[in-house]
Scaffold this active site. Structure first.
Site, mmCIF file in Angstrom:
data_model
loop_
_atom_site.group_PDB
_atom_site.id
_atom_site.type_symbol
_atom_site.label_atom_id
_atom_site.label_comp_id
_atom_site.label_asym_id
_atom_site.label_seq_id
_atom_site.Cartn_x
_atom_site.Cartn_y
_atom_site.Cartn_z
ATOM 1 N N HIS A 1 0.838 -1.195 0.000
ATOM 2 C CA HIS A 1 0.000 0.000 0.000
ATOM 3 C C HIS A 1 0.878 1.252 0.000
ATOM 4 O O HIS A 1 1.813 1.363 0.788
ATOM 5 C CB HIS A 1 -0.927 0.001 1.209
ATOM 6 C CG HIS A 1 -2.082 -0.934 1.057
ATOM 7 N ND1 HIS A 1 -2.065 -2.010 0.194
ATOM 8 C CD2 HIS A 1 -3.300 -0.961 1.655
ATOM 9 C CE1 HIS A 1 -3.218 -2.643 0.272
ATOM 10 N NE2 HIS A 1 -3.987 -2.033 1.152
ATOM 11 N N ARG B 1 -5.491 -11.256 -3.645
ATOM 12 C CA ARG B 1 -6.748 -10.550 -3.370
ATOM 13 C C ARG B 1 -7.328 -10.010 -4.666
ATOM 14 O O ARG B 1 -6.601 -9.518 -5.531
ATOM 15 C CB ARG B 1 -6.512 -9.397 -2.387
ATOM 16 C CG ARG B 1 -7.808 -8.633 -2.062
ATOM 17 C CD ARG B 1 -7.601 -7.590 -0.977
ATOM 18 N NE ARG B 1 -6.912 -6.408 -1.438
ATOM 19 C CZ ARG B 1 -7.226 -5.156 -1.067
ATOM 20 N NH1 ARG B 1 -8.235 -4.942 -0.234
ATOM 21 N NH2 ARG B 1 -6.527 -4.133 -1.501
ATOM 22 N N ASP C 1 -11.562 1.118 4.915
ATOM 23 C CA ASP C 1 -12.781 1.541 4.237
ATOM 24 C C ASP C 1 -13.928 1.743 5.204
ATOM 25 O O ASP C 1 -14.761 2.628 5.007
ATOM 26 C CB ASP C 1 -13.157 0.514 3.161
ATOM 27 C CG ASP C 1 -12.343 0.708 1.888
ATOM 28 O OD1 ASP C 1 -12.604 1.673 1.158
ATOM 29 O OD2 ASP C 1 -11.422 -0.088 1.640
ATOM 30 N N ARG D 1 -5.186 -3.688 9.232
ATOM 31 C CA ARG D 1 -4.962 -2.393 9.858
ATOM 32 C C ARG D 1 -4.028 -1.550 9.002
ATOM 33 O O ARG D 1 -3.043 -2.044 8.465
ATOM 34 C CB ARG D 1 -4.347 -2.565 11.252
ATOM 35 C CG ARG D 1 -5.126 -3.471 12.167
ATOM 36 C CD ARG D 1 -4.378 -3.799 13.443
ATOM 37 N NE ARG D 1 -4.387 -2.683 14.382
ATOM 38 C CZ ARG D 1 -3.306 -2.131 14.875
ATOM 39 N NH1 ARG D 1 -2.110 -2.540 14.494
ATOM 40 N NH2 ARG D 1 -3.394 -1.129 15.739
ATOM 41 N N ARG E 1 -9.640 5.902 -2.630
ATOM 42 C CA ARG E 1 -9.150 4.852 -1.746
ATOM 43 C C ARG E 1 -8.908 5.447 -0.355
ATOM 44 O O ARG E 1 -8.708 6.648 -0.197
ATOM 45 C CB ARG E 1 -7.865 4.248 -2.303
ATOM 46 C CG ARG E 1 -8.093 3.520 -3.615
ATOM 47 C CD ARG E 1 -6.904 2.654 -3.980
ATOM 48 N NE ARG E 1 -7.139 1.962 -5.237
ATOM 49 C CZ ARG E 1 -7.865 0.857 -5.367
ATOM 50 N NH1 ARG E 1 -8.430 0.325 -4.312
ATOM 51 N NH2 ARG E 1 -8.028 0.292 -6.540
#
Length: 879
Positions: A112, A380, A539, A577, A714
């Site tokens: 990320h 994913r 989210d 997290r 996002r």
């Protein structure tokens, strides 16, 4: 002075002095003088000024890291003290054996995009941290002078290294970055830490031999919204992982060989070892010719030479794509474990048990923890991708699943899992997107064929809103041969990701519906009666605010725990997290201890993202302590927190108060995000639109097909924007309104009781306090007044009112006189940072205004991005 002369030093000191007067003395004149000075600076002056302040933050962060090694947690939170408490509790041996036998903590590294600093800078910062530690310990003046010179050299290297990436990293670049930390952990942390963990777990369960610490990764597997992650890149990332992992193990075997110098003239090796050496000589004659004479009386070293060669051959085979050759290379890490066990058994028979339990066992533990691939890869994908692919596959065979109702669709797809004939074949043609989705499952199958089933264990389905979303993924897995219920094959586990407030509220029904389906239940049975569920913190926070997000995640765990127990299934929770409080971040060990009773049951997975990875794992000693704390907290929760410590009446009272608090906080947050001005306010008052130019990660900052609303952003850029402008709305907004309403509803005393006696509430408030302290709405106002259209500026008043309310309510609840009252060192540290942060914020406002007014130049873009980087360093996080 060394790099940029007296003029820059004078400017830095002038800005710092004005910032200090404005911040600490509250001088309006100083504030105005600072603003006037900064707005008059030419871009060529701005760039070195911002870089100077950013470099200060780099060095301050390093110094703080070294200092906080001793401040991370009290001694009673570490593993030995935890085991002492467990022994003192009188926990039954059957329970201890059960938990320890399956105990596993798995941090999962993601790609990320929240780490603003380049790896080149991070490496130099790590080297400076090492210099600081050596400087503290040094007593010889020549040694001190040497360290000081090396430190100055590293600082100059940082100054002359561009902080900004010139290109967006590829997925493989991100894999290399994750492996940088994994290799450092393997080499510098695991050998000693694994021994400490093993010793303490042995105190609890002498006959158990768990693999207590393993690592996971999403890099190369997370394709949700990232078109650059394809079937091909997944295989490429796995090949790179194996190359690095085998390289690490090769070096470890070389170290082991140095230690295993025992001569057969002094200790006779076991017959099994001698027989294996004869077989090795036949299989690998070149090794015997090269090493036989040198190791004629050292059988263990000779055995290490054969192991070493097999590892090198394994690495070469993977690189070339050649087939496995029995005896020449390893097909699976278990084969290496068998050879290490042979060495250990021989040593144990010849009075060498300390050596077997020492050097040999250290390598054995490394192989068990890391395998050949360093980390287990998760895959994913978004549920909508599976829906579209399944619909096309069925349409090709004349079945309209797209037109079916929910129950009929679930029944049809579930029955498909039991069929022998496939839906696709070599001649099947799908649209590009659907073909790639199906290819993902075939790439998983191919990866497991090449490396073994252990390389990919979990397939995570984003936005799992109903049982059918997981059954769709199961159908596609069956197409690739990963699942075959008739033959008892289940080579992949399917993991629902629940990530919105509504989905969290429906998680119990979701899990119950899945486990009620006989075919899916059979799949879970084949996976050892374990169902993994991932909880999405980011989210749910973006959509519902921090209070509703945290509370709904807490309640969802309780409900799913009960559902899993009803179905005879063990629940493994995967906590997604983020790095910041607004994305579920905060101290991991405290968060684990604050989970509902019975939900942490021997195993846990937790994501480690962005700048958190460098903060927690960039320094070996900090990495070791973080991992030990995580292991200790999971162990304590699994054994001492299996049942509620409170009466049912107390829990019901707390739940009722918390429901009121969360509902009202959610309502306040919804009023904010649904205000028509929110989107233009957010986009104009923050540098979020400039995030893409930072080249932080390979994933786009907006979801595919985004229309420009908050729901399309996002979670990372959402938090990023608020943090840059010091508003940090995701970390606290709604808390004040919720507490105020709950107090007025008569729950004031109960809330106070919860704050002082309930770890969930105490941890929640502690995290909120941190974000409240970091928030500075006077700085935020400079963004709003300069960049936001007047029609939307009222939202700052809304945010300011809620901020004041939240501070008042939190202080009332905790009994403190000011925020972070119990953390004076942290207050002082953050206060010093503000003096250096404020000028960068002011400069960013000015540069954003110029950029949005139409001014274009490479220098302006560079200066602006440098302010983003500097603020991220100063705040110690981005998203």
């Amino acid at each position: 002075m060394r790099q940029h002369g007296q003029a820059l030093l004078d400017l830095v000191e002038e800005v710092r002095s004005l910032g200090k007067s404005a911040r600490r003395g509250g001088s309006r004149e100083a504030s105005q003088d600072l603003h006037t000075l900064l707005t008059k600076l030419d871009t060529t002056e701005v760039i070195p000024l911002v870089r100077a302040f950013t470099t200060y933050f780099y060095l301050a962060n390093v110094a703080e890291q070294v200092h906080r090694i001793e401040e991370m947690a009290s001694d009673d939170r570490y593993l030995r003290a935890t085991v002492d408490r467990i022994i003192a509790s009188g926990a039954g041996q059957e329970l201890l054996d059960d938990v320890i036998a399956r105990f596993e903590v798995r941090p999962v590294f993601t790609a990320h995009p929240t780490e603003a600093a380049r790896r080149s800078i991070l490496t130099k910062r790590a080297n400076i941290a090492d210099m600081i530690t050596k400087r503290i310990q040094a007593t010889n003046q020549d040694r001190i002078d040497l360290i000081d010179r090396r430190s100055a050299e590293l600082i100059d290297q940082i100054w002359q290294t561009d902080e900004l990436r010139t290109e967006r990293p590829t997925v493989v670049d991100e894999a290399r970055s994750a492996l940088y930390y994994l290799v450092a952990i393997a080499e510098d942390v695991l050998p000693a830490l694994s021994e400490i963990i093993a010793e303490q777990l042995h105190r609890l369960s002498p006959d158990s031999h768990p693999v207590p610490l393993r690592f996971g990764t999403w890099v190369g597997g997370d394709r949700d919204g990232n078109p650059d992650v394809t079937a091909a890149t997944t295989l490429e990332a796995l090949a790179l992982q194996h190359d690095r992992g085998l390289t690490v193990l090769i070096a470890m075997v070389e170290e082991l060989s140095e230690e295993l110098s025992m001569s057969d003239e002094l200790t006779e090796p076991a017959k099994e070892l001698v027989d294996s050496l004869a077989e090795d000589r036949h299989l690998l004659p070149d090794v015997w010719q090269r090493e036989g004479a040198r190791t004629a009386d050292a059988p263990y070293r000779l055995k290490c030479s054969y192991i070493h060669t097999r590892l090198i051959n394994t690495r070469g085979r993977i690189k070339s794509g050649a087939p496995h050759v029995t005896g020449s290379d390893y097909a699976h890490p278990d084969q290496l474990i068998d050879e290490l066990d042979l060495i250990a058994d021989s040593l144990n028979r010849s009075r060498g048990h300390l050596i077997a339990e020492g050097a040999v066992e250290r390598l054995r533990r490394a192989v068990l923890a890391l395998g050949f691939q360093m980390a287990v890869l998760d895959v994913r994908q978004h549920s909508a991708k599976h829906t579209a692919t399944v619909n096309e596959l069925f349409a090709n065979v004349g079945v309209d699943t797209a037109g079916m109702g929910g129950a009929q669709r679930l029944r049809t797809l579930s029955e498909e899992l039991t069929q022998a004939r496939p839906l696709s074949g070599p001649t099947t043609i799908l649209t590009d997107d659907n073909a790639e989705t199906l290819a993902t499952f075939h790439s998983i199958r191919e990866a497991q064929r090449r490396y073994g089933r252990q390389v990919i264990e979990s397939y995570i389905v984003s936005m799992t809103e109903s049982p059918v979303h997981l059954i769709e993924a199961a159908v596609l897995a069956r197409e690739a041969g990963l699942i075959d219920l008739k033959r008892g094959i289940a080579d992949i586990g399917l993991v629902p990701l629940v990530e919105t407030v509504d989905d969290l509220r429906g998680s119990g029904a979701l899990l119950d519906g899945l486990l009620h389906d006989a075919n899916y239940r059979r799949l879970v049975e084949l996976r050892g009666d374990i169902q993994e569920v991932m909880l999405g913190y980011s989210d749910s926070n973006k959509v519902g605010g921090i209070t509703a997000s945290q509370w709904e995640i807490y309640k969802a765990q309780r409900v799913m725990r009960n559902v899993a127990e009803k179905h005879g299934v063990r629940l493994r929770l995967f906590h997604g997290r983020g790095g910041t409080i607004g994305r579920g971040g905060g101290p991991t060990h405290a968060a684990i201890l604050a989970q509902p009773f019975g939900t942490v049951d021997g195993t846990i997975k937790v994501t480690e993202q962005g700048e958190v990875i460098s903060e927690k794992y960039g320094n070996p000693e900090i990495a070791a302590r973080n991992l030990e704390l995580m292991v200790a907290s999971v162990l304590e929760s699994s054994i001492l927190h299996r049942r509620s410590r409170r009466s049912t009446e107390t829990l019901d009272r707390w739940t009722e108060a918390m429901d009121c608090f969360a509902d009202e906080a959610y309502a306040a947050y919804q009023r904010l995000v649904k205000d028509p001005s929110l989107v233009p306010y957010f986009l104009s008052s923050t540098p979020v639109e400039e995030l893409g130019k930072m080249n932080i990660g390979s994933r786009p900052s907006r979801r595919p097909g985004a229309l420009g609303g908050v729901e399309d952003l996002r979670a990372i850029p959402w938090v990023f924007g608020w943090t840059q402008t010091r508003q940090i709305v995701p970390g606290w907004f709604g808390v004040g309104s919720g507490l105020s309403a709950a107090t007025k509803a008569g729950y004031g005393d109960i809330l106070s009781e919860m704050a002082h006696e309930w770890s969930f509430m105490a941890t929640f408030l502690s995290n909120v306090e941190m974000t409240l302290f970091k928030t500075d709405l006077d700085i935020s106002a400079s963004y709003v007044n300069e960049l936001v259209e007047e029609d939307h500026r009222h939202l700052l008043d809304t945010i300011r009112d809620e901020h004041e309310t939240t501070i008042a309510q939190v202080l009332s609840l905790t009994g403190s006189s000011h925020i972070l009252e119990d953390s004076p060192l942290l207050q002082r540290t953050l206060g010093v940072r503000d003096i250096y942060l404020d000028p960068i914020n002011y400069l960013q406002v000015s540069l954003l205004a110029r950029s949005r007014a139409g001014e274009e130049s490479p220098e302006l873009d560079r200066a602006l991005l440098l302010t983003v980087n500097g603020i991220a360093a100063g705040m110690r996080n981005t998203g």
